[in-house]
Design an enzyme around this catalytic site. Structure first.
Site, mmCIF file in Angstrom:
data_model
loop_
_atom_site.group_PDB
_atom_site.id
_atom_site.type_symbol
_atom_site.label_atom_id
_atom_site.label_comp_id
_atom_site.label_asym_id
_atom_site.label_seq_id
_atom_site.Cartn_x
_atom_site.Cartn_y
_atom_site.Cartn_z
ATOM 1 N N LEU A 184 0.873 -1.171 0.000
ATOM 2 C CA LEU A 184 0.000 0.000 0.000
ATOM 3 C C LEU A 184 0.908 1.218 0.000
ATOM 4 C CD1 LEU A 184 -2.906 1.142 0.271
ATOM 5 C CD2 LEU A 184 -2.615 1.051 2.754
ATOM 6 N N ASP A 185 0.602 2.189 -0.861
ATOM 7 C CA ASP A 185 1.412 3.411 -0.924
ATOM 8 C C ASP A 185 1.724 3.946 0.463
ATOM 9 O OD1 ASP A 185 1.481 3.494 -3.648
ATOM 10 O OD2 ASP A 185 0.138 5.202 -3.887
ATOM 11 N N ALA A 186 2.952 4.408 0.641
ATOM 12 C CA ALA A 186 3.313 5.014 1.925
ATOM 13 C C ALA A 186 2.409 6.199 2.240
ATOM 14 C CB ALA A 186 4.773 5.459 1.901
ATOM 15 N N ALA A 195 -0.698 6.595 1.432
ATOM 16 C CA ALA A 195 -2.080 6.185 1.698
ATOM 17 C C ALA A 195 -2.172 5.533 3.074
ATOM 18 C CB ALA A 195 -2.551 5.209 0.621
ATOM 19 N N HIS A 251 0.594 3.196 -8.101
ATOM 20 C CA HIS A 251 -0.126 4.472 -8.105
ATOM 21 C C HIS A 251 -1.329 4.447 -9.047
ATOM 22 C CE1 HIS A 251 3.742 6.789 -6.714
ATOM 23 N NE2 HIS A 251 3.262 5.957 -5.787
#
Length: 274
Positions: free
Chosen positions: A128-130, A132, A213
């Protein structure tokens, strides 16, 4: 200060002594860096983190230190354990926390947070994106990690996010299928709420693919970047307004359907400052 040390010991020595001599850094700083995962050694041909400063290291052993005071000085928001199923657990990852660490350290990663909190082996299943926040799974044995990872790679997990975007957008299961980095990618978006005062929209986003992304690029591509998206939108004091909100799958370990939804108290997307 940022520096790297890469040495092979010519005599038996403690790790902290060898690194202090090679780097000129105070031993206390090296101990802190080692505890935070910035030191590596080669064991049986494999590079692993070395955290114990006073570990006796044999001559011929390779040691590496990746020292970056800005990275080591970071203090992440705490992650929260939501469910512990024994062989895997469910966590809330806050904004700014990495899924896993880098060579410069792992104290700001969910994986290390889970290891310290639960005091048992932890394996990363998905990312999971840092920037987010939201739901993440962590496995606690290799077989569980393999089985769950296969679910994600095989697209057998329903992944639903919430995102607050700039501008007013009416959508009902609208499909966005613009390729990401030359690879097919598909997102489905549905409007949950419009905020005319803030000129923003709360969306439900279900993704079929998990490109890097993907949601951020897809929403920016239709002219509605996510609030707080410094890469594809505009700078904002708010963190990236993107939450991993729901995961649903047939559990291959316990042979039962699992539906995980982010608790309402952790969903800040409905609470933008006025």
């Amino acid at each position: 200060m940022r520096t790297t040390v890469d040495l092979t010991l010519d005599q038996d020595q403690t790790a902290v002594d060898a690194l202090a001599e090679a780097s000129g850094l105070p031993k206390q700083r090296i101990k802190d860096a080692m505890a935070k995962g910035a030191c590596w050694w080669t064991v049986k041909g494999k590079q692993v983190r070395l955290r114990k400063a006073k570990r006796d290291v044999n001559a011929g052993t390779r040691l590496q230190l990746f020292y970056h005071d800005a990275v080591l000085g970071r203090k992440p928001e705490p992650a929260e354990l939501l469910e512990d199923f024994g062989r895997y657990s469910v966590w809330f990852k806050p904004h700014g926390m990495l899924a896993q660490g880098s060579q410069w350290g792992d104290h700001c990663s969910l994986l290390r947070w889970a290891e310290v909190s639960l005091k048992k082996p932890c394996f990363l299943i998905h990312r999971l994106d840092a920037d987010a926040a939201g739901l993440m799974l962590i496995a606690h044995d290799a077989k569980a990690a393999g089985a769950l990872s296969q679910l994600f790679s095989g697209r057998s997990v329903t992944k639903v996010y919430q995102a607050r975007v700039t501008g007013l957008l009416e959508a009902k299961d609208r499909i966005i299928d613009a390729p990401v980095e030359g690879k097919s990618s598909t997102s489905h978006i549905t409007t949950l709420a419009l905020d005319e005062q803030q000129q923003s929209t709360l969306l439900r986003v279900r993704i079929e693919t998990g490109r890097k992304h993907q949601i951020r690029r897809h929403l920016a591509g239709i002219g509605h970047p996510i609030v707080g998206d410094r890469l594809y939108g505009n700078a904002d004091p708010l963190p990236l307004q993107l939450l991993a909100w729901l995961l649903e799958f047939e559990c291959p370990i316990f042979r039962r359907p699992v539906k995980l939804e982010l608790p309402g108290r952790l969903n800040t997307l409905n609470q933008l400052p006025k």
